[in-house]
Design a protein around this motif. Sequence first.
Motif, PDB file in Angstrom:
ATOM      1  N   LEU A 124      31.946 -99.179 102.160  1.00  9.96           N
ATOM      2  CA  LEU A 124      31.541 -97.939 101.492  1.00  9.96           C
ATOM      3  C   LEU A 124      30.899 -98.287 100.161  1.00  9.96           C
ATOM      4  N   GLU A 125      29.581 -98.129 100.099  1.00  7.13           N
ATOM      5  CA  GLU A 125      28.848 -98.446  98.874  1.00  7.13           C
ATOM      6  C   GLU A 125      28.466 -97.154  98.165  1.00  7.13           C
ATOM      7  N   PHE A 126      28.779 -97.064  96.885  1.00  9.37           N
ATOM      8  CA  PHE A 126      28.425 -95.859  96.148  1.00  9.37           C
ATOM      9  C   PHE A 126      28.205 -96.172  94.679  1.00  9.37           C
ATOM     10  N   VAL A 127      27.610 -95.243  93.988  1.00  8.57           N
ATOM     11  CA  VAL A 127      27.127 -95.333  92.609  1.00  8.57           C
ATOM     12  C   VAL A 127      25.951 -96.307  92.547  1.00  8.57           C
ATOM     13  N   SER A 128      26.211 -97.609  92.496  1.00  8.86           N
ATOM     14  CA  SER A 128      25.158 -98.645  92.541  1.00  8.86           C
ATOM     15  C   SER A 128      23.967 -98.332  91.632  1.00  8.86           C
ATOM     16  N   ALA A 129      24.220 -97.714  90.486  1.00  9.88           N
ATOM     17  CA  ALA A 129      23.132 -97.429  89.550  1.00  9.88           C
ATOM     18  C   ALA A 129      22.626 -98.725  88.930  1.00  9.88           C
ATOM     19  N   ASN A 130      21.332 -98.775  88.623  1.00 13.55           N
ATOM     20  CA  ASN A 130      20.774 -99.964  87.993  1.00 13.55           C
ATOM     21  C   ASN A 130      21.536-100.283  86.706  1.00 13.55           C
ATOM     22  N   PRO A 131      21.868-101.557  86.469  1.00 17.84           N
ATOM     23  CA  PRO A 131      22.603-101.916  85.250  1.00 17.84           C
ATOM     24  C   PRO A 131      21.674-102.008  84.041  1.00 17.84           C
ATOM     25  N   THR A 132      20.860-100.973  83.880  1.00 13.53           N
ATOM     26  CA  THR A 132      19.917-100.931  82.761  1.00 13.53           C
ATOM     27  C   THR A 132      20.253 -99.804  81.788  1.00 13.53           C
ATOM     28  N   GLY A 133      21.361 -99.103  82.050  1.00 11.35           N
ATOM     29  CA  GLY A 133      21.767 -98.007  81.192  1.00 11.35           C
ATOM     30  C   GLY A 133      23.097 -97.449  81.656  1.00 11.35           C
ATOM     31  N   PRO A 134      23.681 -96.525  80.897  1.00 11.10           N
ATOM     32  CA  PRO A 134      24.962 -95.922  81.284  1.00 11.10           C
ATOM     33  C   PRO A 134      24.841 -95.147  82.597  1.00 11.10           C
ATOM     34  N   ILE A 135      25.963 -94.941  83.258  1.00 12.84           N
ATOM     35  CA  ILE A 135      25.997 -94.147  84.484  1.00 12.84           C
ATOM     36  C   ILE A 135      25.629 -92.704  84.148  1.00 12.84           C
ATOM     37  N   HIS A 136      24.625 -92.157  84.839  1.00 13.85           N
ATOM     38  CA  HIS A 136      24.189 -90.787  84.562  1.00 13.85           C
ATOM     39  C   HIS A 136      24.921 -89.802  85.471  1.00 13.85           C
ATOM     40  N   ILE A 137      24.634 -88.519  85.304  1.00 11.01           N
ATOM     41  CA  ILE A 137      25.403 -87.467  85.962  1.00 11.01           C
ATOM     42  C   ILE A 137      25.378 -87.583  87.486  1.00 11.01           C
ATOM     43  N   GLY A 138      24.245 -88.023  88.062  1.00 11.21           N
ATOM     44  CA  GLY A 138      24.201 -88.203  89.513  1.00 11.21           C
ATOM     45  C   GLY A 138      25.163 -89.280  89.962  1.00 11.21           C
TER      46      GLY A 138
END
Length: 553
Positions: A124-138
């Motif tokens: 189960l993969e989730f969030v996975s936001a680019n590590p170029t900034g803080p986690i945003h609302i999505g």
Amino acid sequence: MTPAELSQAVQVAVRAAVEAGELSVAVPEQVTVERPKNRDHGDYATNVALVLAKPAGMPPRAVAELVAARLRELPGVAKVDIAGPGFMNITFDAATQGELARTIVEAGAAYGRNEALKGLRINLEFVSANPTGPIHIGGVRWAAVGDSLARVLKATGAEVTTEYYLNDAGVQIGKFAASLQAAAHGRPAPEDGYVGEYIVDIAKAITDGVPGILDLAADEQLEAFRREGLALMVAEIKRSMDEFGTHFDTWFSEKSLHDSGAVEKAMERLREQGHVFDQDGAIWLRTTDFGDDKDRVLIKADGETTYFAADAAYYLSKRDRGSEVSVYMLGADHHGYVNRLKAIAACAGDDMNRNIEVKIGQFVKMLRDGEEVRMSKRAGNIITIDDVVDWIGVDAARYTLARSSTDSTITLDINVLTSQTNENPVFYVQYAHTRMCGVTRKAETMGITKGESEDFKPELLSTEWESALLGALGEFPRIIAKAGETREPHHVARYLEDLAREYHRFYDNCQILPKGDEEVTDLTRARLWLADATRTVIANGLALLGVSAPERM
């Protein structure tokens, strides 16, 4: 008797009719039993006779009568009525229905857990936001939904590995490094670079922590900002996730796919499957064979590896690490990824309808005083996970983000979610739990306990409000199974709200503790068992959502 036990009982009744030669059908592997909307129709209903009628070559009502005759012989079944074209409406006696309270209390935290997905290995993969900034609302939405889903899947017997995919290679990381370098020198960010106070903060942390970095040659300096900035940003993301109660078994590096040669090996494997081809100096994957709108480039004519090549290698890595089903949870701007990711699975020889699932989460808006909140001071033009936690708290954020289907856009009203009113859904459910804890505390001050198991008299729980509450409690295992099978944890949240509503009705209409000089009776103790059972289910459900179950508010 729980719905699961009743389902098995109906199954046994069908098998008995088959063995007696009265029915000539295959005994169904599963039998559906549901709570009827109209309680005058009994405690549970099943459509098994309608399902079996055609293969049996008999009218549904005739099949229903054969099965109902056997169900009527079961201890605790008060009556079985046949309605309409062949539905069976089943009513328990009060003692059988009330037994559920004892079952729940004795099971404790285990109540609701089941084996609907026993042994299924899920990545189960989730969030996975680019590590170029803080986690945003999505990303915050996926943190809440993904972590809740992992808990639900484990409660249904699945073997789950949670994973965060770090996009720590490629163009965006280069822009991030260049933005940090520029900030460290007091220059504006480069075109398409990153801005916000967090960039200035990280740049300062790097220059403070790496003496002499600004004296390095430009290329060495940029690489140092890339390396150090990435480490600091990943640490920041991990901190935010931890404080949000979201934990990952694996933090998987995209860069590792390139460094280990996994990307090249993946292309070789896909070529062996017959789906890789060369054209115009580039290397392609023929994804159009499996529903994608166009074939995808793996390596460009200039030799540059594409993100898609890494996506292919990443999918194969999941399968090589034992994943039977790979679930991707992506943002609203990733609709175009669905077919291409499924095509990768098909090109690898897998079943694109079973071995891979791609879920898309819609947008989230936040309101304060009726106005949309659009940005964070620290991050610039985005709302971050830390903003959300500061404004409404972890419990409200997790519960509210997980209580809606990811297919729908949702709006978080800060004013509502910080209020202690029934408009606030997390407060409504948590208040039900505190209300039950309050009953227990008051009982203890009066010297009253619910007594030992052998003292419990379930037949006394016979009012319509007790019956409705018991029926709702019995649904909990089925709700968990449904949430796991559909990958939709919002079913748990909505169930908890319905259960809280039934408890409040019971509390308002059924006196639990004696007043004044009234005696403590068996009914008093029976209702304490029922309140404790409800408290257990509320707590178990909130735990699946990663939300606390406070004893006081």
